[in-house]
Design a protein around this motif. Structure first.
Motif, PDB file in Angstrom:
ATOM      1  N   ARG A   5      -4.635  -4.444  -1.302  1.00  0.00           N
ATOM      2  CA  ARG A   5      -5.413  -5.128  -2.341  1.00  0.00           C
ATOM      3  C   ARG A   5      -6.373  -4.174  -3.040  1.00  0.00           C
ATOM      4  N   PHE A   6      -6.825  -4.587  -4.220  1.00  0.00           N
ATOM      5  CA  PHE A   6      -8.091  -4.102  -4.783  1.00  0.00           C
ATOM      6  C   PHE A   6      -9.058  -5.253  -4.540  1.00  0.00           C
ATOM      7  N   ARG A   7     -10.299  -4.973  -4.247  1.00  0.00           N
ATOM      8  CA  ARG A   7     -11.217  -6.052  -3.886  1.00  0.00           C
ATOM      9  C   ARG A   7     -11.427  -7.009  -5.054  1.00  0.00           C
ATOM     10  N   SER A   9      -9.116  -7.832  -7.305  1.00  0.00           N
ATOM     11  CA  SER A   9      -7.868  -8.412  -7.826  1.00  0.00           C
ATOM     12  C   SER A   9      -7.794  -9.910  -7.524  1.00  0.00           C
ATOM     13  N   PRO A  10      -7.744 -10.753  -8.558  1.00  0.00           N
ATOM     14  CA  PRO A  10      -7.669 -12.198  -8.317  1.00  0.00           C
ATOM     15  C   PRO A  10      -6.387 -12.598  -7.594  1.00  0.00           C
ATOM     16  N   TYR A  11      -5.306 -11.846  -7.878  1.00  0.00           N
ATOM     17  CA  TYR A  11      -4.027 -12.170  -7.234  1.00  0.00           C
ATOM     18  C   TYR A  11      -4.080 -11.837  -5.739  1.00  0.00           C
ATOM     19  N   ALA A  12      -4.707 -10.709  -5.419  1.00  0.00           N
ATOM     20  CA  ALA A  12      -4.825 -10.326  -4.007  1.00  0.00           C
ATOM     21  C   ALA A  12      -5.772 -11.268  -3.268  1.00  0.00           C
ATOM     22  N   PRO A  32      -7.036   2.852  -2.829  1.00  0.00           N
ATOM     23  CA  PRO A  32      -7.843   3.654  -3.753  1.00  0.00           C
ATOM     24  C   PRO A  32      -7.183   3.627  -5.131  1.00  0.00           C
ATOM     25  N   TYR A  33      -7.976   3.365  -6.177  1.00  0.00           N
ATOM     26  CA  TYR A  33      -7.358   3.155  -7.502  1.00  0.00           C
ATOM     27  C   TYR A  33      -6.510   4.345  -7.935  1.00  0.00           C
ATOM     28  N   ALA A  34      -6.970   5.557  -7.592  1.00  0.00           N
ATOM     29  CA  ALA A  34      -6.277   6.753  -8.082  1.00  0.00           C
ATOM     30  C   ALA A  34      -5.372   7.395  -7.029  1.00  0.00           C
ATOM     31  N   ASP A  35      -5.132   6.718  -5.936  1.00  0.00           N
ATOM     32  CA  ASP A  35      -4.215   7.258  -4.924  1.00  0.00           C
ATOM     33  C   ASP A  35      -3.391   6.118  -4.321  1.00  0.00           C
ATOM     34  N   ARG A  36      -2.222   5.914  -4.904  1.00  0.00           N
ATOM     35  CA  ARG A  36      -1.376   4.798  -4.455  1.00  0.00           C
ATOM     36  C   ARG A  36      -0.134   5.294  -3.742  1.00  0.00           C
ATOM     37  N   ASN A  37      -0.252   6.499  -3.109  1.00  0.00           N
ATOM     38  CA  ASN A  37       0.916   7.080  -2.437  1.00  0.00           C
ATOM     39  C   ASN A  37       1.449   6.186  -1.335  1.00  0.00           C
ATOM     40  N   GLY A  45       7.991   2.406  -5.069  1.00  0.00           N
ATOM     41  CA  GLY A  45       7.519   2.741  -6.424  1.00  0.00           C
ATOM     42  C   GLY A  45       6.675   1.672  -7.097  1.00  0.00           C
ATOM     43  N   TYR A  46       6.558   0.502  -6.518  1.00  0.00           N
ATOM     44  CA  TYR A  46       5.734  -0.568  -7.114  1.00  0.00           C
ATOM     45  C   TYR A  46       4.284  -0.325  -6.711  1.00  0.00           C
ATOM     46  N   ILE A  47       3.394  -0.203  -7.704  1.00  0.00           N
ATOM     47  CA  ILE A  47       2.009   0.151  -7.360  1.00  0.00           C
ATOM     48  C   ILE A  47       0.987  -0.863  -7.864  1.00  0.00           C
ATOM     49  N   TYR A  48       1.432  -2.109  -8.037  1.00  0.00           N
ATOM     50  CA  TYR A  48       0.476  -3.197  -8.269  1.00  0.00           C
ATOM     51  C   TYR A  48       0.050  -3.762  -6.917  1.00  0.00           C
ATOM     52  N   VAL A  49      -1.080  -4.464  -6.930  1.00  0.00           N
ATOM     53  CA  VAL A  49      -1.446  -5.260  -5.770  1.00  0.00           C
ATOM     54  C   VAL A  49      -1.474  -6.723  -6.208  1.00  0.00           C
ATOM     55  N   PRO A  50      -1.267  -7.674  -5.282  1.00  0.00           N
ATOM     56  CA  PRO A  50      -1.108  -7.477  -3.849  1.00  0.00           C
ATOM     57  C   PRO A  50       0.330  -7.153  -3.444  1.00  0.00           C
ATOM     58  N   VAL A  51       0.423  -6.527  -2.261  1.00  0.00           N
ATOM     59  CA  VAL A  51       1.686  -6.382  -1.544  1.00  0.00           C
ATOM     60  C   VAL A  51       1.397  -6.814  -0.115  1.00  0.00           C
ATOM     61  N   LYS A  61       6.296  -8.309  -2.710  1.00  0.00           N
ATOM     62  CA  LYS A  61       5.487  -8.020  -3.897  1.00  0.00           C
ATOM     63  C   LYS A  61       5.333  -9.319  -4.678  1.00  0.00           C
ATOM     64  N   GLU A  62       4.503  -9.306  -5.691  1.00  0.00           N
ATOM     65  CA  GLU A  62       4.284 -10.456  -6.580  1.00  0.00           C
ATOM     66  C   GLU A  62       3.578 -11.583  -5.811  1.00  0.00           C
ATOM     67  N   SER A  63       2.374 -11.878  -6.246  1.00  0.00           N
ATOM     68  CA  SER A  63       1.548 -12.813  -5.478  1.00  0.00           C
ATOM     69  C   SER A  63       2.150 -14.209  -5.379  1.00  0.00           C
ATOM     70  N   ARG A  64       2.879 -14.637  -6.435  1.00  0.00           N
ATOM     71  CA  ARG A  64       3.462 -15.985  -6.351  1.00  0.00           C
ATOM     72  C   ARG A  64       4.514 -16.035  -5.239  1.00  0.00           C
ATOM     73  N   LEU A 125      -7.810   3.815 -19.015  1.00  0.00           N
ATOM     74  CA  LEU A 125      -6.498   4.182 -19.580  1.00  0.00           C
ATOM     75  C   LEU A 125      -5.490   3.051 -19.397  1.00  0.00           C
ATOM     76  N   VAL A 126      -5.445   2.487 -18.178  1.00  0.00           N
ATOM     77  CA  VAL A 126      -4.484   1.412 -17.884  1.00  0.00           C
ATOM     78  C   VAL A 126      -4.737   0.226 -18.818  1.00  0.00           C
ATOM     79  N   LYS A 127      -6.011  -0.123 -19.005  1.00  0.00           N
ATOM     80  CA  LYS A 127      -6.337  -1.265 -19.874  1.00  0.00           C
ATOM     81  C   LYS A 127      -6.026  -0.927 -21.338  1.00  0.00           C
TER      82      LYS A 127
END
Ligand SMILES: N[C@@H](CCC(=O)N[C@@H](CS)C(=O)NCC(=O)O)C(=O)O
Length: 214
Positions: A5-7, A9-12, A32-37, A45-51, A61-64, A125-127
């Protein structure tokens, strides 16, 4: 289980609410936002949260999809019959139009809260790649308009919550989890945002955060 998660993130946070309500054991992994290894290696390769990594080692993957998984078996009370249709429809309303207004209100504070210059720049940048140059500053300038839009979307739900502890009655459902996730996103961004947007939701957050399935 492991929840990436990111703290903010509404989905997480929605998924985390379901895990907490069900009393399931899990480790929350703050990505960590800048380290999704770790996340990219896990998911291919999917780097969204939540997982979510389940007890059997499945990676969802995918909160739903994660919510649907958790709402099976003992979790069935999170989507009680015969309200499956309205509950998932409300969930989708929150994750769609409501989140679209609320994340813009929270974004300027989320941007500032990242601890390193690199994370703040990457977030911007992402936004900007999605919403255009200067979007985060624009959302700060246009906060009054965004707040008015969010209040209009929230008004019917607030009327429901003055008469019921949760949206569909005495116990929370995935609809409440979705709403809670968005409230927690605002609280994590800036604790003054939720009380000024909708003070009624502060009590809802307390109630929902304390709930545990009997
Ligand atoms: N449809 C996805 C959306 C997930 C999503 O957009 N998560 C955001 C955090 S709220 C994310 O990971 N964004 C990637 C980024 O900011 O780089 C879900 O419901 O899980």
């Amino acid at each position: 289980m492991k929840l990436y998660r990111f703290r903010y993130s509404p989905y997480a946070r929605k998924v985390q609410a379901l895990l907490d309500w069900l009393g399931l054991q899990y480790e929350a992994v703050e990505v960590p936002y800048a380290d999704r290894n770790e996340l990219a290696t896990l998911t291919g390769g999917y780097i969204y949260v939540p997982v979510l990594v389940t007890e059997s080692g499945a990676v969802i993957k995918e909160s739903r999809d994660i919510c649907e998984h958790l709402a099976q078996g003992r979790g069935a009370s999170l989507v009680p019959a015969p309200w499956e249709g309205p509950i998932w429809a409300y969930h989708d309303f929150v994750d769609g139009p409501l989140e679209d207004a609320l994340f813009r209100i929270g974004s300027p504070a989320v941007q500032q809260a990242w601890p390193t210059p690199g994370e703040r720049a990457l977030y911007t940048l992402v936004k900007e790649r999605k919403f255009g140059a200067g979007c985060v500053e624009a959302w700060l300038r246009e906060r009054d308009v965004l707040v008015a839009r969010a209040r209009k979307l929230l008004a019917p739900s607030l009327r429901t919550l003055t008469q019921r502890p949760f949206l569909f009655g005495d116990a929370p459902t995935v609809a409440d989890a979705a709403l809670l996730g968005n409230c927690l996103m605002l609280q994590e961004a800036d604790p003054s945002l939720l009380p000024s947007l909708a003070p009624e939701l502060v009590a809802f957050v307390e109630r929902a955060s304390a709930y545990r399935l009997a």
